[in-house]
Write an enzyme that holds these catalytic residues in place. Structure first.
Site, PDB file in Angstrom:
ATOM      1  CG  HIS A  62      -0.484   0.102   2.536  1.00  0.00           C
ATOM      2  ND1 HIS A  62      -0.294   1.313   3.156  1.00  0.00           N
ATOM      3  CD2 HIS A  62      -0.150  -0.843   3.443  1.00  0.00           C
ATOM      4  CE1 HIS A  62       0.142   1.107   4.397  1.00  0.00           C
ATOM      5  NE2 HIS A  62       0.253  -0.188   4.594  1.00  0.00           N
ATOM      6  CG  ASP A 101       2.633   0.701   7.961  1.00  0.00           C
ATOM      7  OD1 ASP A 101       2.229   0.152   6.927  1.00  0.00           O
ATOM      8  OD2 ASP A 101       1.962   0.758   9.018  1.00  0.00           O
ATOM      9  CD  GLU A 133      -2.926  -1.522   5.298  1.00  0.00           C
ATOM     10  OE1 GLU A 133      -2.853  -2.565   5.970  1.00  0.00           O
ATOM     11  OE2 GLU A 133      -2.589  -0.396   5.766  1.00  0.00           O
ATOM     12  CD  GLU A 134      -1.656   2.343   7.709  1.00  0.00           C
ATOM     13  OE1 GLU A 134      -2.344   1.909   8.654  1.00  0.00           O
ATOM     14  OE2 GLU A 134      -0.454   2.076   7.566  1.00  0.00           O
ATOM     15  CG  ASP A 173       1.618  -3.827   5.484  1.00  0.00           C
ATOM     16  OD1 ASP A 173       2.391  -2.932   5.882  1.00  0.00           O
ATOM     17  OD2 ASP A 173       0.379  -3.650   5.397  1.00  0.00           O
ATOM     18  CG  HIS A 195       1.065   3.037  12.968  1.00  0.00           C
ATOM     19  ND1 HIS A 195      -0.295   2.882  13.121  1.00  0.00           N
ATOM     20  CD2 HIS A 195       1.368   2.453  11.781  1.00  0.00           C
ATOM     21  CE1 HIS A 195      -0.787   2.241  12.066  1.00  0.00           C
ATOM     22  NE2 HIS A 195       0.214   1.962  11.247  1.00  0.00           N
TER      23      HIS A 195
END
Length: 362
Positions: free
Chosen positions: A84, A196, A228-229, A251, A339
């Site tokens: 992604h 990410d 995606e998130e 991922d 994150h």
């Protein structure tokens, strides 16, 4: 919560000089929250020049690049590999009477990582630098109890250093906000925001680059997905349209091999190779594929480790549930500090991820 198991302790098969780490760092620096992945998409499209037999952008904004395989019909799989393009970030949701901007989170944040952060608001007239911080008192005048409180996202605001009239003239609800951080090398790690999942986007581009002259055995449908998130949305529609016979999510995953965490909660460990996902909260990887990739890594001397993740999900789950179901697994890149703006990946793990995908497809 989770554990990992090393498949092979063989040395990396390639030197880090063969990986275009400047491309990875550029990808990390690009802005692109869910639904506004334009800058990343434009870069990916430029990188794909000469690497695929067909490239298109679908209605949701996914980039779908097909490299035709040369295997015999009937033995040639249609392998969808999805990474992604979007990153966690924010949208402007409100501007108050003083010109301070409130935000809507896109993706999951640990707000302890958001104090006093540089951000950029991508307004209609151009990018505006800002400061993200929670409302409240500075340490000099706050109580011990106030200092212990962990704020929610709704308590954060952006100071653009402009008066309210100017902010309201230049900024509108829905404008993209990203955290600022410039990617850099830290020893054997590459560190930056949005690893990410830009690190997986990078690996997928490197796989396609490997097959630019000699086609793979199987048809490779490389999907650079959106949103995606916020719920695997791009991969859902892409998988429906592509109709793969095999699915591979690409991922990051947790590498909590750091102080303050017990070994059984590490999930994966940096430098020990790409993760072969067995389980997360969105999917159980197809067992035959797990075994096939495990055996392939072992036979090829490619570093890999088994991964069980208690929470989280990837595009693999969207592929697996498409139409009547698709045999699917996810390859997971061990990543520290997920994150946050200092997400960190190991060069050797990047290499093993590329090598394992090439070995399977080739």
């Amino acid at each position: 919560m989770a554990k990992s198991q090393t498949v092979s302790s063989a040395a990396p098969t390639s030197s880090d000089s063969e990986l275009r780490l400047d491309v990875l760092m550029h990808l990390s620096n690009l802005p692109g929250v869910p639904g506004q992945e334009d800058a990343v998409r434009d870069f990916v499209l430029a990188e794909l020049d000469g690497l695929a037999d067909d490239v298109r952008v679908d209605a949701l904004g996914n980039v779908i690049a097909t490299r035709n395989g040369e295997g015999k019909k009937g033995k040639r799989e249609r392998v969808m590999v999805s990474a992604h393009m979007d990153e966690i970030g924010f949208l402007v949701r409100f501007i108050d009477e003083k010109g301070f901007v409130r935000v809507q989170a896109l993706g999951g944040f640990d707000t302890r990582n958001l104090f006093a952060r540089d951000v950029t608001v991508y307004a209609r007239g151009g990018a505006l630098p800002g400061i993200l911080t929670p409302g409240g008192k500075p340490i000099h005048i706050s109580s011990a109890e106030e200092r212990k409180k962990i704020p929610e996202v709704k308590e954060f605001f952006i100071d653009l250093g402009l008066d309210a009239e100017e902010v309201k003239r230049r900024v509108r609800v829905g404008d993209m906000v990203t955290l600022d951080h410039t990617a850099r090398r830290v020893g054997s790690l590459v560190c930056g925001k949005a690893m990410d999942d830009r690190a997986s986007v990078f690996m997928l581009l490197e796989v396609l680059r490997h097959f630019r002259k000699t086609p793979p055995k199987h048809d490779l449908i490389a999907v650079f997905s959106v949103q995606e998130e916020v719920g695997l949305r791009g991969a859902i529609t892409a998988a429906y349209g592509v109709e793969p016979t095999v699915g591979i999510g690409l991922d990051v995953t947790l590498a909590v091999d750091t102080p303050g965490v017990s070994p059984d909660e590490a999930v994966t460990r940096m430098g020990e190779g790409i993760g072969i996902k067995v389980f997360d909260s969105s999917m159980i990887s197809t067992r035959s594929l797990v075994d096939e990739f495990y055996d392939l890594a072992e036979s090829q001397g490619i570093r890999a480790q088994m991964e069980v993740l208690g929470q989280g999900g990837t595009d693999g789950a969207a592929i697996q549930r498409s139409r009547a179901g698709v045999p699917t697994l996810t390859l997971s890149l061990p990543t520290r500090y997920i994150h946050s703006v200092v997400e960190s990946v190991h060069v050797d793990d990047l290499r093993s991820g590329v090598d394992l995908l090439v070995a399977y497809l080739g």
